[in-house]
Design a protein around this motif. Structure first.
Motif, short mmCIF file in Angstrom:
data_model
loop_
_atom_site.label_atom_id
_atom_site.label_comp_id
_atom_site.label_asym_id
_atom_site.label_seq_id
_atom_site.Cartn_x
_atom_site.Cartn_y
_atom_site.Cartn_z
N SER A 272 0.88 -1.17 0.00
CA SER A 272 0.00 0.00 0.00
C SER A 272 0.92 1.22 0.00
O SER A 272 2.12 1.08 -0.16
CB SER A 272 -0.94 -0.04 1.21
N HIS A 273 0.35 2.41 0.21
CA HIS A 273 1.13 3.63 0.01
C HIS A 273 1.70 4.21 1.30
O HIS A 273 1.13 4.04 2.37
CB HIS A 273 0.27 4.69 -0.67
N TYR A 274 2.83 4.92 1.18
CA TYR A 274 3.40 5.58 2.36
C TYR A 274 3.31 7.09 2.30
O TYR A 274 3.70 7.77 3.26
CB TYR A 274 4.84 5.12 2.63
N TYR A 283 -1.64 5.61 9.77
CA TYR A 283 -1.91 4.22 9.38
C TYR A 283 -2.48 4.07 7.98
O TYR A 283 -2.40 3.00 7.38
CB TYR A 283 -2.86 3.58 10.41
N ASP A 284 -3.09 5.16 7.46
CA ASP A 284 -3.64 5.15 6.11
C ASP A 284 -2.53 4.77 5.14
O ASP A 284 -1.54 5.49 5.03
CB ASP A 284 -4.21 6.54 5.80
N GLY A 285 -2.67 3.63 4.46
CA GLY A 285 -1.65 3.18 3.52
C GLY A 285 -0.57 2.38 4.20
O GLY A 285 -0.34 1.21 3.92
N ARG A 286 0.07 3.00 5.19
CA ARG A 286 1.26 2.39 5.80
C ARG A 286 0.98 1.03 6.44
O ARG A 286 1.83 0.14 6.42
CB ARG A 286 1.83 3.37 6.82
N GLU A 317 3.14 7.06 -4.02
CA GLU A 317 2.16 8.14 -4.15
C GLU A 317 0.81 7.55 -4.47
O GLU A 317 0.67 6.79 -5.42
CB GLU A 317 2.60 9.10 -5.27
N GLU A 318 -0.18 7.91 -3.67
CA GLU A 318 -1.54 7.43 -3.92
C GLU A 318 -2.54 8.55 -3.75
O GLU A 318 -3.60 8.55 -4.35
CB GLU A 318 -1.86 6.28 -2.93
N GLU A 319 -2.20 9.53 -2.91
CA GLU A 319 -3.19 10.49 -2.43
C GLU A 319 -3.48 11.66 -3.37
O GLU A 319 -4.46 12.38 -3.18
CB GLU A 319 -2.76 11.03 -1.05
N GLY A 320 -2.61 11.89 -4.39
CA GLY A 320 -2.88 12.99 -5.32
C GLY A 320 -2.83 14.36 -4.66
O GLY A 320 -3.60 15.24 -5.00
N VAL A 384 -3.92 -4.75 2.53
CA VAL A 384 -4.51 -4.48 3.83
C VAL A 384 -4.63 -2.97 3.97
O VAL A 384 -3.72 -2.24 3.59
CB VAL A 384 -3.60 -5.04 4.95
N HIS A 385 -5.73 -2.49 4.52
CA HIS A 385 -5.90 -1.04 4.69
C HIS A 385 -6.80 -0.80 5.90
O HIS A 385 -7.63 -1.64 6.22
CB HIS A 385 -6.54 -0.44 3.43
N ILE A 386 -6.62 0.34 6.57
CA ILE A 386 -7.61 0.69 7.58
C ILE A 386 -8.91 1.02 6.86
O ILE A 386 -8.90 1.51 5.73
CB ILE A 386 -7.18 1.87 8.49
N GLU A 387 -10.01 0.77 7.55
CA GLU A 387 -11.31 0.93 6.89
C GLU A 387 -11.58 2.37 6.47
O GLU A 387 -12.18 2.62 5.44
CB GLU A 387 -12.43 0.45 7.83
N GLN A 388 -11.16 3.32 7.27
CA GLN A 388 -11.43 4.74 7.02
C GLN A 388 -12.91 5.06 7.06
O GLN A 388 -13.40 5.96 6.36
CB GLN A 388 -10.86 5.20 5.66
N GLY A 389 -13.65 4.32 7.86
CA GLY A 389 -15.08 4.56 8.01
C GLY A 389 -15.56 3.95 9.32
O GLY A 389 -14.80 3.29 10.02
N GLY A 551 -11.05 4.93 -2.70
CA GLY A 551 -10.19 4.31 -3.70
C GLY A 551 -8.89 3.84 -3.06
O GLY A 551 -8.47 4.37 -2.03
N HIS A 552 -8.27 2.82 -3.61
CA HIS A 552 -7.02 2.28 -3.06
C HIS A 552 -6.11 1.81 -4.19
O HIS A 552 -6.57 1.62 -5.32
CB HIS A 552 -7.32 1.10 -2.13
N ASP A 553 -4.84 1.56 -3.85
CA ASP A 553 -3.90 1.07 -4.86
C ASP A 553 -4.42 -0.20 -5.54
O ASP A 553 -4.16 -0.41 -6.73
CB ASP A 553 -2.53 0.80 -4.21
ZN ZN Z 1 -4.90 5.01 1.76
#
Ligand code: ZN
Length: 602
Positions: A272-274, A283-286, A317-320, A384-389, A551-553
């Protein structure tokens, strides 16, 4: 100091053979003064017993979730105030004394003590129950007094229903830590991931770092330092090959067992992204980089090789956030890095190609195109990603299985009516642009709410040059539509656009609508999704399937190979893209265990 964590005083086997009274007695003190929870959990024990400690925790949380409102309030009120009268009078339970001690609440300065007393009083007046916070915190080793006071002040402003639920979740966390102490369980893999995330967050861009905020934009000094740190950690974990590629992705490979063939068997791709958003979370991405890193570290430690190699990627880079282009890291892997992106400039006029060269990368499209992976050499991609919700948090579930990454459509629009006098224009002769958009917003809410797994939002709304005494002549708005399938997305889209036309026709106003983004849905691959499901089941946890609204990688990798994602619960109502983003060490332990279980079954 706690003595409970020194030696396990309880095992799952003991609980699984105990009769009801013994079961309740063994779990005494896990939920403060509330033996009814253990008693009802006993009724949920299956013939084979609880499959895992996680299953027991989940069952007890379920008992509380299903309990009557006054039982829930009774549980909350069974807890002492933080640094309250009971602490001063030393009349707390042993468990509470240990927790308040560990958080340093017994060593408050007079100012801190006064502040906590005031907060206790204000909170009780507002909600009618004591403030509950798991003061041992998400890592289990204690929040600072400042963190406690800040959280207290923040939650004082919550809605009572939301705050009650948050108190119950903190009670479950308190119970989880007490159970760990009783069972002598230390979530070492979860702690490792948690500590990596904390340590990596020390790199942050200027302007944010000074305020302890986390911002890591593409190829800044902090970004490059974070990449170097990830590469170092990957080497320490025992990856066989570690490198940083032409777009700044950190790539680690742990080979499969040598099988005597010249051709390497296909690898599993994950990561995932850093990079982060501005003032984002740790934790988002990392999390999606650290979890497989912890697995490789564990395999290496056990001297194990799998049949297949594992390739872990920290996407750069993922976040734009810095350039208009987004998913720079994962786009390169699927051959979708647009050469025109190299000519884009950021807000300071820094051209991407020059930035790459300054960072020591080739900055040529040839070098980037060479990163494209041959799908035939990979089993698939998992992330794997945190849900973010808020969903997993509300269900008291540590993990969820993603069924699809939502497809989306975005528009900017404008309705044009007639700006006229608010006093002299009769109600039946108006051409009110804002009223037309208001009608559209309510329709989007109703239409998207009528079917599951579809969402629609008008996030921007503006009456240009509006006045208090003028009927809105123009109204600008944005529209964001998402769904788990392209068909559901397109049906929503068609209905919303038809309704907009109908509203404008009826009201005698006109409109423009410009599509700014269209992304196809990325449904999870059935086989990989079921591997995640099987992995979660081995932990004794229920399988909860859910779409990914963000959206995710994996969405990019979807264009080249089968993919499926695993979500981990976020704390603090699941908030993300925010410094309050948080995960617990215990949830993270389960996440690493799930990943290991998936690897075991490959
Ligand atoms: Zn993310």
């Amino acid at each position: 100091m706690s003595t409970a964590s020194l030696a396990p005083s309880l095992s799952l086997d003991q609980l699984n053979v105990a009769d009801e009274d013994a079961f309740v007695a063994l779990l005494d003190g896990i939920y403060e003064h509330s033996p009814w929870i253990a008693r009802r959990a006993f009724a949920l024990r299956s013939a084979g017993g609880f499959a895992s400690l996680a299953a027991l925790k989940h069952a007890m949380a379920g008992v509380v979730r299903e309990a009557a409102l006054d039982e829930q309030l009774g549980l909350i009120r069974a807890h002492p105030e933080l640094a309250g009268k009971a602490m001063v009078a030393k009349s707390l339970t042993a468990e509470s004394t240990n927790e308040q001690n560990k958080a340093g609440l017994t060593n408050c300065t007079p100012d801190e003590f006064a502040r906590l007393q005031q907060l206790n009083a204000d909170y009780n007046t507002r909600f009618g129950w004591p403030f509950i916070l798991a003061v041992r915190g998400p890592r289990g080793d204690g929040l600072s007094r400042q963190q406690i006071i800040d959280t207290f002040a923040r939650r004082l402003n919550g809605h009572p229903d939301i705050e009650r639920a948050e108190c119950l979740r903190n009670i479950h966390r308190i119970a989880e830590i007490r159970l760990n102490d009783k069972f002598g369980v230390v979530p070492t893999l979860g702690n490792q991931v948690w500590d990596w995330a904390e340590s990596l967050a020390r790199f942050s861009d200027p302007g944010f770092a000074e305020n302890s905020q986390l911002t890591v934009l593409y190829l800044t000094e902090a970004h490059r330092a974070a990449a170097a740190q990830l590469a170092d950690w990957m080497r320490e974990c025992g990856f066989d090959e570690v490198g940083i590629d032409a777009v700044g992705n950190v790539v680690g490979v742990y080979h499969g067992e040598a099988n005597g063939q010249t051709e390497e068997p296909p690898r599993l791709l994950t990561g995932s992204h850093y990079d982060t958003v501005r003032n984002g979370g740790k934790y988002d991405g990392r999390l999606g980089i650290f979890v497989p890193m912890a697995c490789v570290r564990e395999l290496k430690r056990q001297g194990r090789r799998l049949k297949h190699g594992i390739e872990v990627i920290g996407f750069s880079e993922e976040e734009g956030q810095r350039y208009k282009a987004t998913f720079l890291g994962s786009s390169a892997l699927v051959g979708r890095f647009d050469p025109a992106w190299l000519d884009q400039a950021d807000a300071d006029g820094v051209v991407l190609r020059d930035l790459m060269r300054d960072a020591g990368l080739p900055g040529t499209i040839e070098a980037i195109q060479a990163l494209q992976r041959d799908p035939a050499r990979y089993l698939g991609f998992i992330e794997v990603h945190i849900e973010q919700g808020p969903v997993l948090n509300e269900l008291d579930l540590p993990l969820g299985i993603v069924t699809s990454i939502n497809g989306s459509l975005r528009y900017v629009g404008e309705v044009r009516g007639l700006a006229s006098h608010a006093g002299t224009t009769p109600m039946n002769r108006r051409r009110d642009a804002a009223a037309a958009v208001a009608e559209l917003i309510l329709y989007v809410e109703e239409r998207a709410g009528a079917v599951p797994e579809v969402v629609g939002t008008v996030g921007q709304l503006q009456v240009p040059n509006g006045s208090i005494n003028v009927i809105p002549g123009r109204c600008r708005f944005s529209l964001d539509l998402r769904a788990t399938t392209d068909a559901a997305r397109d049906a929503l889209d068609a209905d919303v656009r038809a309704r907009l036309a109908e509203i404008c026709e009826r009201r005698g106003v006109s409109f423009t609508l410009e599509r700014t983004e269209a992304a196809a849905a990325a449904p999870s691959d059935a086989a990989w999704q079921s591997r995640w499901e099987a992995a979660v089941e081995t932990l004794g946890l229920p399988v909860h399937r859910m779409p990914s609204g963000a959206g995710h990688d994996a969405m990019k990798l979807h264009q080249a190979m089968p993919q499926a994602m695993l979500f981990q619960r976020g704390l603090n109502l699941g908030i993300s893209h925010n410094p309050l983003e948080a995960i617990s060490n215990d949830d993270t332990e389960l996440c690493v265990q799930a990943f290991l279980a998936l690897l075991d079954r490959l």
